[in-house]
Design an enzyme around this catalytic site. Structure first.
Site, PDB file in Angstrom:
ATOM      1  N   GLY A 270       0.809  -1.217   0.000  1.00 58.40           N
ATOM      2  CA  GLY A 270       0.000   0.000   0.000  1.00 58.40           C
ATOM      3  C   GLY A 270       0.844   1.270   0.000  1.00 58.40           C
ATOM      4  O   GLY A 270       0.367   2.337   0.366  1.00 58.40           O
TER       5      GLY A 270
ATOM      6  N   TYR B 117      -9.180   8.516  -8.321  1.00 57.32           N
ATOM      7  CA  TYR B 117      -8.295   8.407  -9.489  1.00 57.32           C
ATOM      8  C   TYR B 117      -9.140   8.428 -10.757  1.00 57.32           C
ATOM      9  O   TYR B 117      -8.859   9.184 -11.707  1.00 57.32           O
ATOM     10  CB  TYR B 117      -7.472   7.114  -9.403  1.00 57.32           C
ATOM     11  CG  TYR B 117      -6.492   6.931 -10.545  1.00 57.32           C
ATOM     12  CD1 TYR B 117      -5.172   7.368 -10.442  1.00 57.32           C
ATOM     13  CD2 TYR B 117      -6.891   6.335 -11.743  1.00 57.32           C
ATOM     14  CE1 TYR B 117      -4.269   7.209 -11.483  1.00 57.32           C
ATOM     15  CE2 TYR B 117      -6.001   6.169 -12.798  1.00 57.32           C
ATOM     16  CZ  TYR B 117      -4.693   6.607 -12.665  1.00 57.32           C
ATOM     17  OH  TYR B 117      -3.816   6.442 -13.713  1.00 57.32           O
TER      18      TYR B 117
ATOM     19  N   ASP C 207       3.463   2.787 -14.859  1.00 58.05           N
ATOM     20  CA  ASP C 207       4.063   1.898 -13.857  1.00 58.05           C
ATOM     21  C   ASP C 207       4.583   0.617 -14.509  1.00 58.05           C
ATOM     22  O   ASP C 207       5.684   0.146 -14.206  1.00 58.05           O
ATOM     23  CB  ASP C 207       3.036   1.560 -12.773  1.00 58.05           C
ATOM     24  CG  ASP C 207       2.528   2.793 -12.063  1.00 58.05           C
ATOM     25  OD1 ASP C 207       3.149   3.867 -12.229  1.00 58.05           O
ATOM     26  OD2 ASP C 207       1.507   2.705 -11.362  1.00 58.05           O
TER      27      ASP C 207
ATOM     28  N   GLU D  22      -5.448  -4.621 -14.664  1.00 59.44           N
ATOM     29  CA  GLU D  22      -5.890  -3.645 -13.652  1.00 59.44           C
ATOM     30  C   GLU D  22      -7.142  -2.899 -14.087  1.00 59.44           C
ATOM     31  O   GLU D  22      -8.062  -2.699 -13.309  1.00 59.44           O
ATOM     32  CB  GLU D  22      -4.771  -2.647 -13.350  1.00 59.44           C
ATOM     33  CG  GLU D  22      -3.689  -3.233 -12.484  1.00 59.44           C
ATOM     34  CD  GLU D  22      -2.903  -2.182 -11.723  1.00 59.44           C
ATOM     35  OE1 GLU D  22      -3.489  -1.374 -10.986  1.00 59.44           O
ATOM     36  OE2 GLU D  22      -1.659  -2.181 -11.872  1.00 59.44           O
TER      37      GLU D  22
END
Ligand code: GAF
Length: 442
Positions: free
Chosen positions: A175, A279, A225, A213
Site C-alpha cells: 500500500g 483516481y 508503472d 488492472e
C-alpha cells in the site's frame, strides 16, 4: 548476540514453499546464555546442531518427482517504481519520468495441465486462492484479483493457458504506492510468457498487465508503472512519451549519487479508501476538459486553455497538466546538466501543483514533504497516484537521519503512525532469476 555466547534454546520452524514443495528450516534463537569457554561449542541438549538442517538435500529426495518439478519453476524478479516527476500525465498524453527501484516482487510460476490456477502470497494473513483459467471479472477480489486479472487478460488476448501455480513474494511495503500491483501483474505475465513461449515483447507484457488492472481489478490506470518496472535500468530513469502509441521509452542517466545525493522514500502507510474512485474521477475530469478544448489529450492544451474553460475544477486540473508537462521537460534538462538544486525546486513545485490544482495529496503527504524540506532536502514531492502512498525527497545522505527524525517528530505531534523512510537506487527492470534450488536432486 556475541560470537562466544552460548545459544541455550533454538526453535526450528518448518516452512513449506507451496511451489517448490520443499520444506525450509527457519531457526530462531530464543535464549542466549553465557559466553562459551575455550573448546566449548553451542550444541543443544539433544545433540542436534541448531543451524539449517539439510532436509532438501537428503538422499531421500534424490531422483523423486520433486526434483523434476523444481526445475519447471519460472522465477521473475520485478522491481517497484517511484515516479521522479510527471504525475497524472500518463493518461493525458504527457511525458513521465519514473525509475525502477531496488525493492521488488518475486513471482514463481509452474505450469499445470488441468486449467486450475492456485495463488499463494506472503502478504500477512493471505490464504491460498484458487480459480480457473476461465476466470471472469467480479469472480476474484482482494490481493488475488491482480493474479486473476492477469490470467483473464492473457486469455482475453487470445493466449491459450493450461493452468498454473503461482507464488508471490513482495519486498515492497504494501500500500505504499510503489507499484507492487504493476510488479505483480508484469511478473505473472512475464513468467507465463516464458513458460508458454508466447513471444510477447515488454510493451505487450505491459499492456496485458495494464488491462488486468483496468478490465478486471477496476482501476483505470495509465501505462507508466508497467513500462517503468519492465524497462527500468540501474542508474537510469525511464522517460516515457505517452502521446504516441505504442508509448516510447528512453533511458535517462541519473548522476545524483556521484554528486553526493540520494533519493529517499517516505512511505506514509496511508491508503485512503476513496483512492480508486478519486483516481477515476481525475481521469474523467481530464477527458472532459480535453473534449471541451477540442483536443485528443489534455497535455496538448496551450496556455490559453485555462481561459477558454469556464469550470473552475477543470481549469485547475488543466493547469496542473500543463505546468507538470513543462516541469518534466525542465527536470530532464536539470538531470542532464546535473543541476540538482534546480531539479529539487522543480520537484517541490510539482507537489504544490498536485496538492492545490490536481487535489490528489493528503495531510500525511504534505507534512512528509514539508518535513523533508525543513531537514534540508533539495526538493520533495508526493509520488504516484496520491491520496496516501509515498513521498520522495532528494537529499544528501548525511541528512537522511535528520530527515527521518524530522518527519517522525511531525507525525508524532499529530499522533499519526510513523512512516517508513528509506533510500532507494535506480534498479534494473523485470528479469528472470535462475532458481539456485533447481540444482537440488539433479
Ligand atoms: C498510478 C497509475 F497507476 C499510473 O498509471 C499513473 O497515472 C499514476 O498513478 C499517476 O501519475 O500509479
Amino acid at each position: 548476540m556475541q560470537v562466544r555466547d552460548e545459544v541455550e534454546r533454538l526453535e526450528l520452524v518448518l516452512q513449506r514453499d507451496p511451489l517448490l514443495e520443499r520444506p525450509e528450516v527457519v531457526a530462531q534463537v530464543v535464549r542466549v546464555g553465557r559466553g562459551l569457554g575455550p573448546g566449548e561449542d553451542a550444541w543443544t541438549a539433544n545433540g542436534r546442531h541448531g543451524g539449517i538442517l539439510p532436509v532438501a538435500r537428503s538422499p531421500a529426495f534424490a531422483g523423486c518427482a520433486y526434483a523434476r518439478r523444481v526445475t519447471d519453476v519460472r522465477r521473475w524478479d520485478v522491481p517497484g517504481r517511484v515516479n521522479l516527476i510527471g504525475e497524472h500525465l500518463d493518461y493525458n498524453g504527457g511525458p513521465v519520468l519514473p525509475l525502477a527501484i531496488d525493492r521488488s516482487v518475486t513471482v514463481k510460476a509452474r505450469l499445470r495441465d488441468d486449467g486450475v490456477v492456485n495463488v499463494w502470497s506472503d502478504l500477512p494473513g493471505a490464504a491460498k486462492v484458487t480459480f480457473t483459467t476461465s476466470v471472469q471479472p467480479g469472480e476474484v477480489d482482494g490481493w488475488a484479483s491482480y493474479a486473476a486479472g492477469t490470467i483473464w487478460s492473457l486469455v482475453d488476448a487470445g493466449h491459450a493457458l493450461t493452468g498454473v501455480d503461482l507464488v508471490i513474494e513482495s519486498r515492497l511495503p504494501s500500500g505504499a504506492g510503489l507499484s507492487s500491483s504493476a510488479a505483480t501483474t508484469c511478473g505473472i505475465a512475464a513468467a507465463l510468457d516464458e513458460a508458454h513461449g508466447l513471444g510477447l515483447d515488454r510493451t505487450q507484457i505491459a499492456l496485458v498487465a495494464q488491462r488486468a488492472e483496468s478490465g478486471f481489478v477496476g482501476a483505470p490506470v495509465g501505462l507508466m508503472d508497467q513500462l517503468a518496472v519492465l524497462y527500468g535500468a540501474a542508474g537510469h530513469a525511464v522517460q516515457i512519451d505517452t502521446s504516441v502509441s505504442p508509448h516510447t521509452t528512453r533511458l535517462v542517466p541519473l548522476g545524483w549519487e556521484e554528486d553526493g545525493l540520494t533519493l529517499v522514500v517516505i512511505a506514509t502507510g496511508v491508503h485512503h479508501a476513496l483512492a480508486d474512485g478519486e483516481y477515476a474521477a481525475r481521469r474523467e475530469e481530464c477527458e472532459r476538459a480535453a473534449a471541451e478544448l477540442g483536443i485528443e489529450w489534455l497535455a496538448q492544451a496551450t496556455l490559453d486553455a485555462t481561459v477558454q474553460l469556464t469550470d473552475e475544477t477543470l481549469k485547475a486540473r488543466t493547469r496542473h497538466v500543463l505546468t507538470e508537462t513543462a516541469r518534466v521537460r525542465g527536470a530532464v534538462t536539470a538531470v542532464s546538466r546535473r543541476a540538482w538544486a534546480q531539479l529539487g525546486t522543480i520537484l517541490t513545485a510539482s507537489h504544490a501543483s498536485l496538492r492545490d490544482d490536481f487535489e490528489v495529496s493528503c495531510p500525511e503527504l504534505d507534512v512528509a514533504v514539508e518535513a523533508a524540506l525543513e531537514a534540508g532536502a533539495l526538493g520533495a514531492r508526493m509520488t504516484g497516484g496520491g491520496f496516501g502512498g509515498s513521498a520522495i525527497a532528494l537529499v544528501a545522505p548525511e541528512k537522511v537521519q535528520a530527515l527521518r527524525d524530522r518527519v517522525e517528530a511531525r507525525y508524532d505531534a499529530r499522533q499519526w503512525k510513523r512512516p517508513e523512510v528509506f533510500a532507494v537506487r535506480a534498479a534494473d527492470g523485470a528479469h528472470p532469476v535462475p532458481d539456485a534450488s533447481a540444482k537440488l536432486g539433479q
